[in-house]
Design a protein around this motif. Structure first.
Motif, short mmCIF file in Angstrom:
data_model
loop_
_atom_site.label_atom_id
_atom_site.label_comp_id
_atom_site.label_asym_id
_atom_site.label_seq_id
_atom_site.Cartn_x
_atom_site.Cartn_y
_atom_site.Cartn_z
N MET A 54 0.83 -1.20 0.00
CA MET A 54 0.00 0.00 0.00
C MET A 54 0.86 1.25 0.00
SD MET A 54 -3.30 -0.05 -0.24
CE MET A 54 -3.79 1.49 0.55
N ASN A 55 1.98 1.22 0.70
CA ASN A 55 2.89 2.36 0.73
C ASN A 55 3.44 2.64 -0.67
OD1 ASN A 55 4.36 4.39 2.34
ND2 ASN A 55 6.16 3.25 1.72
N GLU A 56 3.79 1.56 -1.38
CA GLU A 56 4.28 1.71 -2.75
C GLU A 56 3.19 2.28 -3.65
OE1 GLU A 56 6.27 -0.96 -6.37
OE2 GLU A 56 5.76 -1.90 -4.45
N SER A 57 1.97 1.78 -3.49
CA SER A 57 0.85 2.28 -4.28
C SER A 57 0.59 3.75 -4.00
CB SER A 57 -0.41 1.46 -3.98
OG SER A 57 -1.53 1.96 -4.70
N PHE A 58 0.67 4.14 -2.72
CA PHE A 58 0.48 5.54 -2.33
C PHE A 58 1.55 6.42 -2.97
CE2 PHE A 58 1.64 9.02 0.54
CZ PHE A 58 0.44 9.70 0.63
N ASN A 59 2.80 5.99 -2.89
CA ASN A 59 3.89 6.79 -3.45
C ASN A 59 3.76 6.92 -4.97
OD1 ASN A 59 5.16 7.33 -0.99
ND2 ASN A 59 6.33 5.42 -1.05
N GLU A 60 3.33 5.84 -5.62
CA GLU A 60 3.13 5.90 -7.08
C GLU A 60 1.98 6.84 -7.43
OE1 GLU A 60 2.57 1.86 -8.26
OE2 GLU A 60 4.72 1.38 -8.21
N ASP B 99 11.65 13.86 2.98
CA ASP B 99 10.45 13.05 3.27
C ASP B 99 10.78 12.08 4.39
OD1 ASP B 99 7.90 11.65 2.97
OD2 ASP B 99 7.84 12.45 0.94
N ARG B 100 9.79 11.25 4.74
CA ARG B 100 9.99 10.26 5.78
C ARG B 100 11.16 9.34 5.40
NH1 ARG B 100 4.90 7.10 5.44
NH2 ARG B 100 4.88 7.97 3.33
N PRO B 101 11.97 8.93 6.37
CA PRO B 101 13.15 8.11 6.07
C PRO B 101 12.83 6.87 5.24
CG PRO B 101 13.26 8.87 8.33
CD PRO B 101 11.91 9.30 7.81
N GLN B 102 11.70 6.21 5.54
CA GLN B 102 11.37 4.98 4.80
C GLN B 102 11.01 5.25 3.35
OE1 GLN B 102 9.72 6.25 7.43
NE2 GLN B 102 7.56 5.65 7.47
N VAL B 103 10.70 6.51 3.02
CA VAL B 103 10.37 6.86 1.64
C VAL B 103 11.64 7.07 0.82
CG1 VAL B 103 9.28 8.59 0.15
CG2 VAL B 103 8.15 7.88 2.26
N VAL B 104 12.66 7.70 1.41
CA VAL B 104 13.82 8.15 0.63
C VAL B 104 15.09 7.32 0.86
CG1 VAL B 104 12.94 10.51 0.60
CG2 VAL B 104 14.54 9.82 2.41
N GLU B 105 15.07 6.39 1.81
CA GLU B 105 16.32 5.73 2.21
C GLU B 105 16.98 4.94 1.09
OE1 GLU B 105 15.36 3.18 5.45
OE2 GLU B 105 13.86 2.00 4.35
N LYS B 106 16.23 4.45 0.12
CA LYS B 106 16.83 3.65 -0.95
C LYS B 106 16.97 4.42 -2.26
CE LYS B 106 15.10 -0.73 0.94
NZ LYS B 106 14.28 -1.95 0.67
N LEU B 107 16.74 5.73 -2.22
CA LEU B 107 16.78 6.54 -3.42
C LEU B 107 18.14 7.21 -3.57
CD1 LEU B 107 13.25 8.20 -3.12
CD2 LEU B 107 13.89 6.20 -4.47
#
Length: 358
Positions: free
Chosen positions: A165-171, A224-232
């Motif tokens: 759901m988090n991935e869907s929200f970000n997309e 943004d929130r760490p879990q959103v940007v940590e792998k970017l």
């Protein structure tokens, strides 16, 4: 209406039509759009290069004979709602009903730079749609959101615990950002002289990348929130920073708040804006906060635009305890956060661009 508030039969029937229209459209409107995307109908028509006949579409989709009538019913409903245009086209030397895309359904063609299919997929997800069945309970639960009442957590906690759901929200947010990027192309004056900007709540960086492409000399920070940007990973003029906007915001000439403030109540917004004021370090006109949000204005907006803004106000209020605001409400927020002036400019069909300065 007759005396003593007694309805005439014609008024009763008119009221019935109005009630049923909204009652039945509740699920059918959004789910028929989702159905069209899942079957790939916008892509099929787009790739066909011209209006497609109903028999041709049925053939491509391999529709069972028993469902042909139902498919035509859905297509005609979508056409009535402005998502398809019905035309007469030739198929195997015979004239048949055919379909062309409209401006709305062109936004559902995948692979384009203005595709909103991810937004449809997120909004129609059962987890997102289910919460609205708890409106009565929400009404009597002090300070709780619909997500609190229905799922037992805030939307942010829920997304954090549900990666899909988090991935869907970000997309979905990224797809909406593409629309904003289209509008930003005509806003060179907003970034004139700005050497650095931080996009607060910038997600995966869709808007920041567009700013970097249009203004190569501008340094962009996606916050943004760490879990959103940590792998970017960023580039020479694009960096990602994780953190909490209620604690502090990275320093930059300007701060961009794109569809952020409507998520929060006035007290939270005041704190965010105060942190933005602390973060902006530019000189003169470069030192500003750029807010992209709805400004409700029933007196000037078209009825359809007002309806959309009011619907979004209901959505944001119930789901997040936030709100869409009128100009006087925005002005009050800016003043309380310590800003000296603001300017509202048209942006997209419903959004405004607000520049606020210390």
């Amino acid at each position: 209406m007759t005396s003593n508030n007694v309805l005439k039969a014609s008024e009763i029937f008119e009221g019935q039509v109005h009630l049923y229209k909204h009652l039945y459209a509740h699920a059918i409107d959004c789910m028929s759009i989702k159905w069209m995307i899942e079957l790939g109908i916008p892509d099929i028509i787009h790739n066909h290069g011209q209006p497609i006949s109903f028999p041709k579409l049925v053939s491509i989709l391999q529709i069972p004979p028993s469902k042909v009538r139902g498919v035509k019913s859905l297509l005609r409903y979508l056409a009535h709602n402005g998502f398809l245009q019905i035309l007469r086209v030739n198929h195997n030397t015979e004239e048949n009903e055919g379909y062309a895309l409209t401006a709305a359904s062109q936004l559902l063609v995948k692979g384009t730079d203005h595709c909103l299919a991810p937004m449809v997929e997120y909004v129609t997800n059962p987890n997102a749609a289910h919460v609205w069945s708890h409106l009565k309970k929400w009404t009597y639960e002090d300070d709780l959101t619909l997500f609190d009442v229905s799922l037992g957590s805030t939307i942010w906690d829920f997304l954090g615990k549900n990666p899909a759901m988090n991935e869907s929200f970000n997309e979905a947010m990224a797809s909406d950002s593409q629309m904003m990027n289209l509008a930003l192309r005509g806003c060179n004056w907003v970034f004139e002289g700005v050497e650095s900007i931080v996009d607060v709540g910038g997600g995966t960086g869709t808007t920041a990348k567009a700013i970097c492409d249009a203004f190569p000399n501008v340094k962009c920070i996606v916050f943004d929130r760490p879990q959103v940007v940590e792998k970017l990973s960023g580039t020479s003029n694009l960096t990602y920073v994780g953190g909490d906007m209620f604690e502090s915001i990275p320093k930059a000439d300007a701060v961009l708040l794109k569809w952020i403030l409507h998520d929060w109540n006035d007290e939270d917004c005041k704190k965010i804006l105060e942190n933005c004021k602390e973060a902006i370090s530019g000189k003169g006109e470069r030192r500003k906060v750029i807010v992209i949000e709805n400004v409700i204005n029933e007196g000037q907006d078209e009825q359809g635009v007002t309806g959309l803004k009011l619907a979004l106000d209901v959505k944001i209020t119930c789901l997040l305890n936030g709100k869409e605001r009128r100009e006087e409400e925005w002005e009050k927020l800016f003043v309380e956060a310590g800003f000296g002036s603001y300017k509202i400019s048209p942006f997209t069909g419903c959004l405004s661009l607000i520049q606020i300065c210390p």
